[in-house]
Design a protein around this motif. Structure first.
Motif, PDB file in Angstrom:
ATOM      1  N   LEU A  41       5.769   8.450  -8.595  1.00 59.57           N
ATOM      2  CA  LEU A  41       4.380   8.854  -8.418  1.00 59.57           C
ATOM      3  C   LEU A  41       3.384   7.801  -8.994  1.00 59.57           C
ATOM      4  CD1 LEU A  41       4.511  12.705  -8.973  1.00 59.57           C
ATOM      5  CD2 LEU A  41       4.715  11.399  -6.986  1.00 59.57           C
ATOM      6  N   ARG A  42       3.984   6.953 -10.059  1.00 57.96           N
ATOM      7  CA  ARG A  42       3.102   5.856 -10.758  1.00 57.96           C
ATOM      8  C   ARG A  42       3.033   4.972  -9.717  1.00 57.96           C
ATOM      9  NH1 ARG A  42       5.919   4.992 -15.036  1.00 57.96           N
ATOM     10  NH2 ARG A  42       7.253   3.610 -13.930  1.00 57.96           N
ATOM     11  N   MET A  43       4.121   4.609  -8.971  1.00 57.62           N
ATOM     12  CA  MET A  43       4.179   3.365  -8.010  1.00 57.62           C
ATOM     13  C   MET A  43       3.052   3.831  -6.766  1.00 57.62           C
ATOM     14  SD  MET A  43       7.839   1.736  -7.964  1.00 57.62           S
ATOM     15  CE  MET A  43       8.646   3.017  -7.566  1.00 57.62           C
TER      16      MET A  43
ATOM     17  N   ALA B 122      18.413  12.207  -4.860  1.00 56.65           N
ATOM     18  CA  ALA B 122      16.985  12.307  -4.917  1.00 56.65           C
ATOM     19  C   ALA B 122      16.579  11.181  -4.252  1.00 56.65           C
ATOM     20  CB  ALA B 122      16.595  12.148  -6.470  1.00 56.65           C
ATOM     21  N   TRP B 123      15.223  11.272  -3.686  1.00 58.16           N
ATOM     22  CA  TRP B 123      14.379  10.266  -2.753  1.00 58.16           C
ATOM     23  C   TRP B 123      13.853   9.300  -3.795  1.00 58.16           C
ATOM     24  CZ3 TRP B 123      14.462   9.666   2.157  1.00 58.16           C
ATOM     25  CH2 TRP B 123      14.923  10.655   2.951  1.00 58.16           C
ATOM     26  N   LEU B 124      14.304   8.103  -3.581  1.00 58.62           N
ATOM     27  CA  LEU B 124      13.970   7.050  -4.622  1.00 58.62           C
ATOM     28  C   LEU B 124      13.645   5.720  -3.643  1.00 58.62           C
ATOM     29  CD1 LEU B 124      17.196   7.161  -7.007  1.00 58.62           C
ATOM     30  CD2 LEU B 124      14.756   8.033  -7.495  1.00 58.62           C
TER      31      LEU B 124
ATOM     32  N   GLY C  46      17.525  -4.099 -10.180  1.00 53.83           N
ATOM     33  CA  GLY C  46      16.340  -4.536  -9.590  1.00 53.83           C
ATOM     34  C   GLY C  46      15.976  -3.671  -8.205  1.00 53.83           C
ATOM     35  N   SER C  47      14.727  -3.336  -8.176  1.00 54.10           N
ATOM     36  CA  SER C  47      14.307  -2.445  -7.043  1.00 54.10           C
ATOM     37  C   SER C  47      13.210  -2.865  -6.356  1.00 54.10           C
ATOM     38  CB  SER C  47      13.697  -0.852  -7.643  1.00 54.10           C
ATOM     39  OG  SER C  47      14.951  -0.370  -8.175  1.00 54.10           O
ATOM     40  N   ALA C  48      13.159  -2.253  -4.925  1.00 57.53           N
ATOM     41  CA  ALA C  48      12.115  -2.840  -3.915  1.00 57.53           C
ATOM     42  C   ALA C  48      11.381  -1.478  -3.678  1.00 57.53           C
ATOM     43  CB  ALA C  48      12.585  -3.581  -2.744  1.00 57.53           C
ATOM     44  N   TRP C  49       9.759  -1.801  -4.134  1.00 54.27           N
ATOM     45  CA  TRP C  49       9.019  -0.763  -3.121  1.00 54.27           C
ATOM     46  C   TRP C  49       8.523  -1.446  -1.896  1.00 54.27           C
ATOM     47  CZ3 TRP C  49       7.830   4.292  -4.260  1.00 54.27           C
ATOM     48  CH2 TRP C  49       6.556   4.617  -3.604  1.00 54.27           C
ATOM     49  N   ILE C  50       9.083  -1.004  -0.715  1.00 55.10           N
ATOM     50  CA  ILE C  50       9.008  -1.527   0.509  1.00 55.10           C
ATOM     51  C   ILE C  50       7.719  -0.875   1.292  1.00 55.10           C
ATOM     52  CG2 ILE C  50      10.085  -2.101   2.618  1.00 55.10           C
ATOM     53  CD1 ILE C  50      12.718  -2.080   0.954  1.00 55.10           C
TER      54      ILE C  50
ATOM     55  N   ARG D 183      13.982   6.979   4.969  1.00 52.41           N
ATOM     56  CA  ARG D 183      12.778   7.274   5.815  1.00 52.41           C
ATOM     57  C   ARG D 183      11.608   6.600   5.334  1.00 52.41           C
ATOM     58  NH1 ARG D 183      11.309  13.518   4.677  1.00 52.41           N
ATOM     59  NH2 ARG D 183      13.553  13.794   5.267  1.00 52.41           N
ATOM     60  N   TRP D 184      10.660   6.445   6.608  1.00 47.76           N
ATOM     61  CA  TRP D 184       9.486   5.656   6.417  1.00 47.76           C
ATOM     62  C   TRP D 184       8.407   6.927   5.684  1.00 47.76           C
ATOM     63  CZ3 TRP D 184       8.538   0.886   5.160  1.00 47.76           C
ATOM     64  CH2 TRP D 184       9.228  -0.099   5.862  1.00 47.76           C
ATOM     65  N   VAL D 185       7.806   6.661   4.913  1.00 47.66           N
ATOM     66  CA  VAL D 185       6.915   7.977   4.246  1.00 47.66           C
ATOM     67  C   VAL D 185       5.525   7.392   4.005  1.00 47.66           C
ATOM     68  CG1 VAL D 185       6.860   9.660   2.664  1.00 47.66           C
ATOM     69  CG2 VAL D 185       8.835   9.057   3.183  1.00 47.66           C
ATOM     70  N   ALA D 186       4.546   7.997   4.654  1.00 46.16           N
ATOM     71  CA  ALA D 186       3.145   7.732   4.145  1.00 46.16           C
ATOM     72  C   ALA D 186       2.908   7.787   2.632  1.00 46.16           C
ATOM     73  CB  ALA D 186       2.304   8.640   4.964  1.00 46.16           C
ATOM     74  N   VAL D 187       2.413   6.715   2.156  1.00 45.59           N
ATOM     75  CA  VAL D 187       2.341   6.587   0.718  1.00 45.59           C
ATOM     76  C   VAL D 187       1.688   7.960   0.159  1.00 45.59           C
ATOM     77  CG1 VAL D 187       0.973   5.342  -1.182  1.00 45.59           C
ATOM     78  CG2 VAL D 187       2.027   4.155   1.048  1.00 45.59           C
ATOM     79  N   ASN D 188       0.549   8.472   0.703  1.00 48.84           N
ATOM     80  CA  ASN D 188       0.093   9.559   0.186  1.00 48.84           C
ATOM     81  C   ASN D 188       0.935  10.999   0.396  1.00 48.84           C
ATOM     82  OD1 ASN D 188      -0.358   9.916   2.818  1.00 48.84           O
ATOM     83  ND2 ASN D 188      -2.430  10.331   2.693  1.00 48.84           N
ATOM     84  N   GLU D 189       2.070  10.713   0.986  1.00 46.20           N
ATOM     85  CA  GLU D 189       2.962  11.978   1.210  1.00 46.20           C
ATOM     86  C   GLU D 189       4.330  11.810   0.280  1.00 46.20           C
ATOM     87  OE1 GLU D 189       3.569  12.427   5.368  1.00 46.20           O
ATOM     88  OE2 GLU D 189       1.472  13.073   5.774  1.00 46.20           O
ATOM     89  N   VAL D 190       4.642  10.820  -0.343  1.00 47.78           N
ATOM     90  CA  VAL D 190       5.596  10.597  -1.059  1.00 47.78           C
ATOM     91  C   VAL D 190       5.931  11.806  -2.228  1.00 47.78           C
ATOM     92  CG1 VAL D 190       6.690   9.318  -2.990  1.00 47.78           C
ATOM     93  CG2 VAL D 190       5.525   8.125  -1.064  1.00 47.78           C
ATOM     94  N   ALA D 191       4.893  12.299  -2.691  1.00 47.43           N
ATOM     95  CA  ALA D 191       4.730  13.431  -3.619  1.00 47.43           C
ATOM     96  C   ALA D 191       5.607  14.665  -3.062  1.00 47.43           C
ATOM     97  CB  ALA D 191       3.456  14.168  -4.392  1.00 47.43           C
ATOM     98  N   THR D 192       5.506  14.752  -1.703  1.00 51.80           N
ATOM     99  CA  THR D 192       6.087  15.932  -0.998  1.00 51.80           C
ATOM    100  C   THR D 192       7.763  15.812  -1.007  1.00 51.80           C
ATOM    101  OG1 THR D 192       6.266  14.874   1.298  1.00 51.80           O
ATOM    102  CG2 THR D 192       4.407  16.360   0.576  1.00 51.80           C
ATOM    103  N   LEU D 193       8.222  14.792  -1.436  1.00 53.14           N
ATOM    104  CA  LEU D 193       9.797  14.331  -1.525  1.00 53.14           C
ATOM    105  C   LEU D 193      10.018  14.535  -3.005  1.00 53.14           C
ATOM    106  CD1 LEU D 193      10.244  11.984   1.374  1.00 53.14           C
ATOM    107  CD2 LEU D 193      10.546  14.174   1.398  1.00 53.14           C
TER     108      LEU D 193
END
Length: 182
Positions: free
Chosen positions: A170-172, A71-73, A49-53, A153-163
């Motif tokens: 990327l689907r989330m 990995a960043w998850l 079970g996972s959480a997209w917070i 880390r709190w990451v801007a949604v549109n910057e997740v692809a940098t990690l």
């Protein structure tokens, strides 16, 4: 049947996300075939079970730099026998972030993923059937890095692809951005 609530959530998810039919069908078949699907001891794979917070504004997501997988998850973990996978996601979110207050957003499952976990310390490679829920942090956003992480880390949604280039992550992001636009 202790698996029926999850099967009902999977059926509802299937109606909302027909483009993910192959993954959903594989997920449903696994849950139907394996009464012990919530147990880590099931060596072919098991439910996690996972959480997209999201933060309170919905512009950032909390990610963990996972210690074992390097990995960043999103945050999450094993069900360990618990059939209420949303409760697992909430428990893992609290344990891995130190945050306490969350609101579950949306109805049911936010995302599904099946991914192979490599062999480690005598545990053979196996699949995680990951059920993901969308949460919003409603209290303090000051996290605590747990033993399971190198970092949070709190990451801007549109910057997740940098990690990460992980397609499920990327689907989330795409789902998140799509919901922000509507």
């Amino acid at each position: 049947m202790h698996r029926q609530p999850l099967l009902d959530q999977l059926a509802a998810y299937q109606l909302k996300h027909p483009a993910e039919a192959e993954t959903i069908a594989r997920f449903i078949a696994f849950v139907q075939r394996c009464p012990d699907c919530f147990e880590r001891s099931l060596l072919e794979g098991h439910i996690t079970g996972s959480a997209w917070i999201m933060d309170s504004d919905g512009g950032r997501v909390l990610l963990t730099h996972h210690r074992k997988l390097d990995a960043w998850l999103q945050l999450g973990g094993h069900a360990d026998g618990e059939a209420d996978v949303q409760a697992v996601a909430l428990k893992e979110a609290r344990e891995e972030s130190g945050l306490e207050d969350f609101e579950v957003l949306g109805e049911g499952i936010y995302d599904l993923d099946i991914h192979l976990i490599p062999e480690r310390k005598g545990v053979p490679e196996h699949y995680h059937y990951d059920v993901r829920y969308l949460l919003r942090a409603t209290g303090s956003t000051d996290y605590v890095v747990s033993e399971e992480s190198h970092d949070l880390r709190w990451v801007a949604v549109n910057e997740v692809a940098t990690l990460t280039e992980d397609q499920s992550m990327l689907r989330m992001v795409r789902k998140c951005l799509s919901e922000m636009e509507s």
